[in-house]
Design a protein around this motif. Structure first.
Motif, short mmCIF file in Angstrom:
data_model
loop_
_atom_site.label_atom_id
_atom_site.label_comp_id
_atom_site.label_asym_id
_atom_site.label_seq_id
_atom_site.Cartn_x
_atom_site.Cartn_y
_atom_site.Cartn_z
N SER A 136 0.86 -1.17 0.00
CA SER A 136 0.00 0.00 0.00
C SER A 136 0.90 1.23 0.00
O SER A 136 1.90 1.27 0.71
CB SER A 136 -0.90 0.02 1.24
N THR A 139 -2.24 5.88 -1.36
CA THR A 139 -3.28 6.23 -2.35
C THR A 139 -3.96 4.97 -2.87
O THR A 139 -5.18 4.92 -3.00
CB THR A 139 -2.66 7.00 -3.53
N TYR A 140 -3.15 3.95 -3.16
CA TYR A 140 -3.66 2.67 -3.66
C TYR A 140 -3.16 1.55 -2.76
O TYR A 140 -2.13 1.68 -2.10
CB TYR A 140 -3.17 2.41 -5.09
N ARG A 153 -8.27 1.75 -5.03
CA ARG A 153 -8.05 3.14 -4.61
C ARG A 153 -8.59 3.27 -3.20
O ARG A 153 -9.76 2.99 -2.94
CB ARG A 153 -8.75 4.10 -5.56
N ALA A 155 -9.19 5.88 -1.28
CA ALA A 155 -10.14 6.97 -1.00
C ALA A 155 -11.60 6.53 -1.12
O ALA A 155 -12.42 6.88 -0.28
CB ALA A 155 -9.87 8.13 -1.95
N TYR A 178 0.88 5.28 -12.15
CA TYR A 178 1.46 6.61 -11.99
C TYR A 178 2.14 7.02 -13.28
O TYR A 178 2.73 6.18 -13.97
CB TYR A 178 2.46 6.61 -10.82
#
Length: 184
Positions: A136, A139-140, A153, A155, A178
């Motif tokens: 991890s 963010t992911y 994801r 979030a 990315y």
């Protein structure tokens, strides 16, 4: 002679002490009884034939999310499977893996018809939790979704990739999400 009490599902003399203790703990923790919980059915696409012999067959089954080992006592969870090409017959062997791979079960089909299958006393094994943490970056994260390893994801919990065979491939996909640095 045991008498039925209001709320009992079966005569008192058939309930084991473990079941009574479990029911008491569930009531204390405000957990809904199994009658209030929707028992998931097994999807025929998650049933694969492992081997076919002269008389019996062996199957590998991956359970849907939310299924617990106790749900195997309900013959109707196999309704869709029994209507498929992989319908169980008496004496077939079934190897069952939970969605999150925390437990497995091995059982013999005791009886089967076109709407249900009864498993004869499954042998249930609890698997240890992962000793290595999945990657991890804040963010992911890499997670196992019951089919394979995916990138999620953090979030919003959205699955970003297709399932892969192992965590290393999922990590590679995470890195590829990315943008590449300029000049590289």
């Amino acid at each position: 002679m045991a008498h039925r009490r209001s709320g009992d599902r079966e005569p008192r003399h058939f309930q084991s002490p473990e079941r009574i203790i479990t029911m008491t703990k569930a009531a204390a923790l405000n957990i809904p009884e199994s009658a209030d919980r929707q028992i998931p059915e097994i999807d025929p696409a998650r049933v694969q034939m492992q081997a076919a012999g002269q008389i019996t067959r062996e199957y590998f089954v991956r359970c849907p999310a939310g299924m617990v080992a106790d749900d195997m006592k309900e013959p109707s969870i196999w309704r869709k499977v029994q209507a498929s090409r992989n319908a169980f017959k008496k004496f077939d062997r079934v190897f069952i893996v939970s969605f999150d791979e925390t437990w497995i079960a091995e059982a013999i089909v005791a009886s089967a018809d076109n709407k249900s299958a009864v498993l004869g006393k499954p042998r249930i094994e609890t698997l240890p939790t992962r000793y290595d943490k999945l990657f991890s970056d804040g963010t992911y994260k890499v997670d196992f979704n019951g089919v394979g390893f995916v990138v999620i994801r953090i979030a919003d919990g959205h699955t970003m990739t297709q399932p892969t065979a192992n965590a290393a491939l999922a990590e590679r996909l995470l890195v590829q999400m990315y943008p590449a640095r300029a000049g590289q």
